[in-house]
Design an enzyme around this catalytic site. Structure first.
Site, PDB file in Angstrom:
ATOM      1  N   HIS A  96      15.110  -1.174   3.793  1.00  0.00           N
ATOM      2  CA  HIS A  96      14.674   0.172   3.560  1.00  0.00           C
ATOM      3  C   HIS A  96      15.542   1.096   3.663  1.00  0.00           C
ATOM      4  O   HIS A  96      15.715   2.313   2.883  1.00  0.00           O
ATOM      5  CB  HIS A  96      13.567   0.577   4.519  1.00  0.00           C
ATOM      6  N   LYS A 138      -2.324  -5.039   3.256  1.00  0.00           N
ATOM      7  CA  LYS A 138      -1.670  -5.604   4.402  1.00  0.00           C
ATOM      8  C   LYS A 138      -2.261  -5.079   5.528  1.00  0.00           C
ATOM      9  O   LYS A 138      -2.761  -4.049   5.865  1.00  0.00           O
ATOM     10  CB  LYS A 138      -0.278  -5.054   4.390  1.00  0.00           C
ATOM     11  N   ARG A 181      13.683  -5.252  -5.094  1.00  0.00           N
ATOM     12  CA  ARG A 181      14.467  -6.352  -4.834  1.00  0.00           C
ATOM     13  C   ARG A 181      14.499  -7.301  -5.975  1.00  0.00           C
ATOM     14  O   ARG A 181      15.772  -7.687  -6.156  1.00  0.00           O
ATOM     15  CB  ARG A 181      13.493  -7.303  -3.623  1.00  0.00           C
ATOM     16  N   SER A 206      10.091  -6.922   5.557  1.00  0.00           N
ATOM     17  CA  SER A 206       9.309  -6.573   6.893  1.00  0.00           C
ATOM     18  C   SER A 206       8.685  -7.960   7.430  1.00  0.00           C
ATOM     19  O   SER A 206       8.809  -8.154   8.570  1.00  0.00           O
ATOM     20  CB  SER A 206       8.402  -5.499   6.867  1.00  0.00           C
TER      21      SER A 206
HETATM   22  O1  PNS Z   1       6.209  -1.055   1.582  1.00  0.00           O
HETATM   23  P1  PNS Z   1       4.808  -1.160   0.646  1.00  0.00           P
HETATM   24  O2  PNS Z   1       3.797  -2.038   1.518  1.00  0.00           O
HETATM   25  O3  PNS Z   1       5.210  -1.919  -0.397  1.00  0.00           O
HETATM   26  O4  PNS Z   1       4.225   0.278   0.332  1.00  0.00           O
HETATM   27  C1  PNS Z   1       3.080   0.379  -0.528  1.00  0.00           C
HETATM   28  C2  PNS Z   1       2.450   1.632  -0.319  1.00  0.00           C
HETATM   29  C3  PNS Z   1       2.257   1.965   1.099  1.00  0.00           C
HETATM   30  C4  PNS Z   1       3.724   2.809  -0.874  1.00  0.00           C
HETATM   31  C5  PNS Z   1       1.445   1.879  -1.284  1.00  0.00           C
HETATM   32  O5  PNS Z   1       0.274   1.084  -0.921  1.00  0.00           O
HETATM   33  C6  PNS Z   1       0.912   3.414  -1.604  1.00  0.00           C
HETATM   34  O6  PNS Z   1       1.243   4.135  -2.035  1.00  0.00           O
HETATM   35  N1  PNS Z   1      -0.139   3.553  -0.460  1.00  0.00           N
HETATM   36  C7  PNS Z   1      -1.077   4.813  -0.466  1.00  0.00           C
HETATM   37  C8  PNS Z   1      -2.213   4.562  -1.075  1.00  0.00           C
HETATM   38  C9  PNS Z   1      -2.089   4.902  -2.399  1.00  0.00           C
HETATM   39  O7  PNS Z   1      -1.652   5.831  -3.270  1.00  0.00           O
HETATM   40  N2  PNS Z   1      -2.437   3.715  -3.397  1.00  0.00           N
HETATM   41  C10 PNS Z   1      -2.587   3.623  -4.702  1.00  0.00           C
HETATM   42  C11 PNS Z   1      -0.971   3.315  -5.381  1.00  0.00           C
HETATM   43  S1  PNS Z   1      -0.962   3.183  -7.066  1.00  0.00           S
END
Ligand code: PNS
Length: 168
Positions: A17, A41, A90, A128
């Site tokens: 990150h 998650k 990644r 993570s």
């Molecule tokens: O590190 P991650 O878990 O891959 O991050 C994913 C994250 C938190 C960026 C994604 O789940 C997100 O954008 N969450 C906020 C809610 C949202 O907008 N969901 C729709 C995404 S299209």
């Protein structure tokens, strides 16, 4: 002024990150690292802990801010006047999911583009969840996460382990 948002669950922040955050900080005037909820998650660390870890890890980066948000990333980006959402990519396994999210976010907020930075080969394997697994089995997480957060991670993992053992 070009503002970018680096969103993620950061549970916890890793060197992978940080590599993306540092590179984004070199490309944009202002980078907001936003700790958000990934509905798929179940986080180990609270949002406050994740924000604190990120604060410590990015202390030397002047144009980087740490924030958290409960809601849609597309709305957050609009609220912050961010022109770009920066995500790390990644390997092929990340691609389909990230592509789907980028398209959904563009539909919800056409003013914000998603840009992908490919991870450095060194961090290709790092995640993570891998860090948490290694920590849970008492392994050494040096080199995966910044030194300044290792003790907190190990303490949390050991508390979680004790709580699980007490329930058995
Ligand atoms: O590190 P991650 O878990 O891959 O991050 C994913 C994250 C938190 C960026 C994604 O789940 C997100 O954008 N969450 C906020 C809610 C949202 O907008 N969901 C729709 C995404 S299209």
């Amino acid at each position: 002024m070009k503002t970018a948002v680096c969103p993620g669950s950061f549970d916890p922040v890793t060197f992978g990150h940080l590599d993306i955050i540092r590179r984004a900080a070199g490309m944009f005037d202002r980078v907001i690292v936003a700790v958000m909820t990934n509905a798929a998650k179940q986080p180990m660390f609270t949002k406050e802990e994740r924000v604190e870890f990120l604060r410590r890890a990015t202390a030397g980066l002047d144009n980087v801010e740490i924030d958290s948000f409960e809601g849609l990333l597309a709305d957050y980006a609009r609220q912050k006047n961010a022109t770009v959402i920066v995500k790390g990519l990644r390997a092929m396994s990340d691609f389909e999911y990230e592509f789907q999210m980028a398209l959904t976010n563009r539909r919800l907020n056409p003013e914000t583009e998603t840009a992908f930075l490919t991870t450095t080969a060194e961090h290709m394997y790092l995640s993570s969840s891998l860090v948490k697994q290694v920590a849970e089995f008492g392994g050494d997480i040096t080199g995966f996460v910044p030194d300044g957060i290792i003790e907190d991670i190990m303490n949390k993992v050991s508390k979680a382990g004790q709580a699980a053992a007490a329930r058995e």
